[in-house]
Design an enzyme around this catalytic site. Structure first.
Site, PDB file in Angstrom:
ATOM      1  N   THR A  30      15.690  35.496  58.733  1.00  0.00           N
ATOM      2  CA  THR A  30      15.997  34.156  58.224  1.00  0.00           C
ATOM      3  C   THR A  30      15.832  34.132  56.712  1.00  0.00           C
ATOM      4  O   THR A  30      14.837  34.631  56.190  1.00  0.00           O
ATOM      5  CB  THR A  30      15.043  33.127  58.868  1.00  0.00           C
ATOM      6  OG1 THR A  30      15.265  33.167  60.279  1.00  0.00           O
ATOM      7  CG2 THR A  30      15.291  31.724  58.354  1.00  0.00           C
TER       8      THR A  30
ATOM      9  N   CYS B 228      -4.241  52.625  37.025  1.00  0.00           N
ATOM     10  CA  CYS B 228      -5.431  53.024  37.762  1.00  0.00           C
ATOM     11  C   CYS B 228      -5.041  53.333  39.190  1.00  0.00           C
ATOM     12  O   CYS B 228      -4.655  52.451  39.942  1.00  0.00           O
ATOM     13  CB  CYS B 228      -6.460  51.907  37.760  1.00  0.00           C
ATOM     14  SG  CYS B 228      -7.310  51.767  36.202  1.00  0.00           S
TER      15      CYS B 228
ATOM     16  N   HIS C  54      11.443  37.274  40.218  1.00  0.00           N
ATOM     17  CA  HIS C  54      10.215  37.029  39.441  1.00  0.00           C
ATOM     18  C   HIS C  54      10.194  37.715  38.077  1.00  0.00           C
ATOM     19  O   HIS C  54       9.264  37.520  37.303  1.00  0.00           O
ATOM     20  CB  HIS C  54       8.958  37.388  40.255  1.00  0.00           C
ATOM     21  CG  HIS C  54       8.611  38.838  40.341  1.00  0.00           C
ATOM     22  ND1 HIS C  54       7.725  39.424  39.477  1.00  0.00           N
ATOM     23  CD2 HIS C  54       8.999  39.815  41.184  1.00  0.00           C
ATOM     24  CE1 HIS C  54       7.573  40.707  39.802  1.00  0.00           C
ATOM     25  NE2 HIS C  54       8.343  40.969  40.830  1.00  0.00           N
TER      26      HIS C  54
ATOM     27  N   THR D 146      12.106  46.040  45.055  1.00  0.00           N
ATOM     28  CA  THR D 146      11.625  47.213  45.799  1.00  0.00           C
ATOM     29  C   THR D 146      12.415  47.360  47.099  1.00  0.00           C
ATOM     30  O   THR D 146      12.914  48.449  47.418  1.00  0.00           O
ATOM     31  CB  THR D 146      10.114  47.081  46.091  1.00  0.00           C
ATOM     32  OG1 THR D 146       9.415  46.963  44.853  1.00  0.00           O
ATOM     33  CG2 THR D 146       9.596  48.279  46.871  1.00  0.00           C
TER      34      THR D 146
ATOM     35  N   ASN E  97      11.038  49.626  32.548  1.00  0.00           N
ATOM     36  CA  ASN E  97      10.005  48.588  32.546  1.00  0.00           C
ATOM     37  C   ASN E  97       8.884  48.870  31.549  1.00  0.00           C
ATOM     38  O   ASN E  97       8.265  47.954  31.047  1.00  0.00           O
ATOM     39  CB  ASN E  97       9.433  48.408  33.956  1.00  0.00           C
ATOM     40  CG  ASN E  97       9.179  49.719  34.662  1.00  0.00           C
ATOM     41  OD1 ASN E  97      10.106  50.500  34.895  1.00  0.00           O
ATOM     42  ND2 ASN E  97       7.929  49.979  34.992  1.00  0.00           N
TER      43      ASN E  97
HETATM   44  C1  LIG Z   1       9.358  44.909  38.876  1.00  0.00           C
HETATM   45  C2  LIG Z   1      10.272  46.051  39.080  1.00  0.00           C
HETATM   46  C3  LIG Z   1      10.618  46.488  40.353  1.00  0.00           C
HETATM   47  C4  LIG Z   1      10.019  45.893  41.608  1.00  0.00           C
HETATM   48  O1  LIG Z   1      10.480  44.597  41.819  1.00  0.00           O
HETATM   49  P1  LIG Z   1       9.835  43.679  42.975  1.00  0.00           P
HETATM   50  O2  LIG Z   1      10.766  42.538  43.082  1.00  0.00           O
HETATM   51  O3  LIG Z   1       8.495  43.293  42.428  1.00  0.00           O
HETATM   52  O4  LIG Z   1       9.762  44.492  44.205  1.00  0.00           O
HETATM   53  C5  LIG Z   1      11.527  47.523  40.466  1.00  0.00           C
HETATM   54  N1  LIG Z   1      12.057  48.092  39.384  1.00  0.00           N
HETATM   55  C6  LIG Z   1      11.757  47.707  38.138  1.00  0.00           C
HETATM   56  C7  LIG Z   1      12.400  48.375  36.976  1.00  0.00           C
HETATM   57  C8  LIG Z   1      10.849  46.673  37.938  1.00  0.00           C
HETATM   58  O5  LIG Z   1      10.550  46.301  36.706  1.00  0.00           O
END
Ligand SMILES: *Cc1c(COP(=O)(O)O)cnc(C)c1O
Length: 384
Positions: A244, A330, A205, A76, A155
């Site tokens: 940092t 939601c 993640h 993000t 996603n």
């Molecule tokens: C998960 C996701 C994000 C956001 O990533 P974060 O590291 O959680 O901010 C942005 N774009 C796509 C396509 C995602 O799947």
């Protein structure tokens, strides 16, 4: 072997950390606690060296140079830095941006911000299979166009956009090309040279690393992309992102990328076969649509609409057995149907009966068979 329930089939939302990643990062919370920016003692040098190694592994998984990686708190923030950074770097702040209606909110909401600041944004529609129309893209380019932002893989649906063709169009018009590759990196081959990408966002993640760390790739040569920083401070990350460094997070991100690089080929084959097996079993239930089935898709994910069922009830009934995601979000009290599926032409009614299942490194055949059995039973009951 007993099955731990619910079975986790929501790897596009987040992945569990690989135990090897956790092991690698732990010392950087305790004995190796140094600040990577401390230049006068061994604690700092040790942290800096670990960050350097991580930066190399992270750059390597996308074919970049380590000096082109800017660490952020996640995808993000990386998307914010890419879009605002390019737009604010243009002197008259009037530039035009082209993006797509099916982008992640990290991109769409940043584009909305640009519009509030006086910029103009074109939101391209998608085809029923989720793909961007390249003719629409080319037609949308004007003399003011600064940036094209198109995600690598979606996603919700797993649809993979024709990135190389898109970057070729951007290059032909001298426009900077940014891709949100959060769902693609570590899962399918992504190469910023091969694909001619200028800016690319990704996140630890989503590839078996920890939450709260990600990166923006910023092209250094042909062309040199320059960005206006969004955070003021000590000038870390070549003045593009002060603060940092999250050393344990960066070390973990590096290890996660290294493992993805090693396992990608075999892992994607294994997950594709699990996913195909899952789809095949569910198709036998009939009155089921696999969305975007004619487009190139991520190997480990599927998005399925079930006709003649009660989606609300299905989530409730399957919840203790399967952790999966519904294609509606939601917002406050209302259930918003997915804007991605809406743009592909699905009715609101069908979107409420549409679900995403995403497999990952720790998904097993036994888990998938359990999910199929549970879903099949529920669907049959609903249809009476
Ligand atoms: C998960 C996701 C994000 C956001 O990533 P974060 O590291 O959680 O901010 C942005 N774009 C796509 C396509 C995602 O799947």
């Amino acid at each position: 072997m007993t099955l731990k329930l619910p079975v986790y089939l929501d790897n596009n939302a987040t992945t569990p950390m690989d135990p090897a990643v956790l092991e690698e990062m732990l010392p950087y919370f305790s004995e190796k606690f140094g600040n990577a920016a401390s230049r006068t003692h061994s604690y700092g040098w040790e942290a800096e060296e670990a960050v350097d190694i991580a930066r190399e592994n992270i750059a390597s998984v996308i074919g970049a140079h380590p000096q082109e990686i800017v660490f952020t708190s996640g995808a993000t923030e990386a998307a914010n830095l890419a879009i605002k950074g390019v737009w604010e770097n243009n002197p008259d702040q009037k530039g035009h941006i082209i993006t797509v209606v099916s982008e992640h909110k990290a991109v769409l909401d940043t584009c909305k911000y640009i519009e509030r600041k006086g910029g103009s944004v074109t939101y391209l529609e998608i085809q029923p299979n989720g793909l961007v129309d390249l003719n629409d893209l080319e037609k949308a380019i004007t003399a003011q166009t600064l940036l094209i932002a198109v995600m690598y893989a979606n996603n919700e649906t797993g649809v993979i956009q024709p990135i190389k063709a898109i970057s070729a169009i951007a290059k032909a018009h001298g426009v900077i090309f940014f891709t949100d590759a959060t769902q693609a990196v570590g899962k399918i081959p992504v190469d910023v040279q091969e694909d001619d990408i200028d800016l690319l966002a990704f996140s630890a993640h989503k590839l078996y690393g920890p939450k709260g760390v990600g990166a923006l790739y910023v092209r250094k040569k042909n062309p040199t992309v320059t960005l206006t920083a969004q955070i003021e401070g000590g000038g870390h990350e070549r003045n593009m992102r002060s603060g940092t460094l999250n050393v344990p997070g960066v070390v973990a991100f590096g290890k996660a990328c290294e493992i993805c690089g090693e396992k990608m080929a075999s892992e994607s084959l294994r997950l594709r076969s699990l996913r195909d097996h899952f789809e095949k079993q569910l198709l036998a239930l009939q009155h089921i649509d696999i969305n975007a089935v004619t487009a190139p898709r991520l190997p480990h994910a599927t998005n399925i609409s079930f006709h003649d069922i009660d989606g609300e009830k299905m989530i409730f009934e399957a919840g203790s057995d399967i952790a999966f995601s519904r294609s509606s979000a939601c917002t406050s009290a209302t259930l918003e149907p997915s804007y991605v599926l809406k743009a592909m032409g699905l009715s609101n009614e069908l979107i409420h009966n549409t679900f995403r299942f995403s497999f990952g490194r720790f998904s097993t055949e036994q888990q998938v068979d359990h999910a199929v059995a549970v879903i099949s039973k529920i669907v049959k009951e609903h249809r009476g």
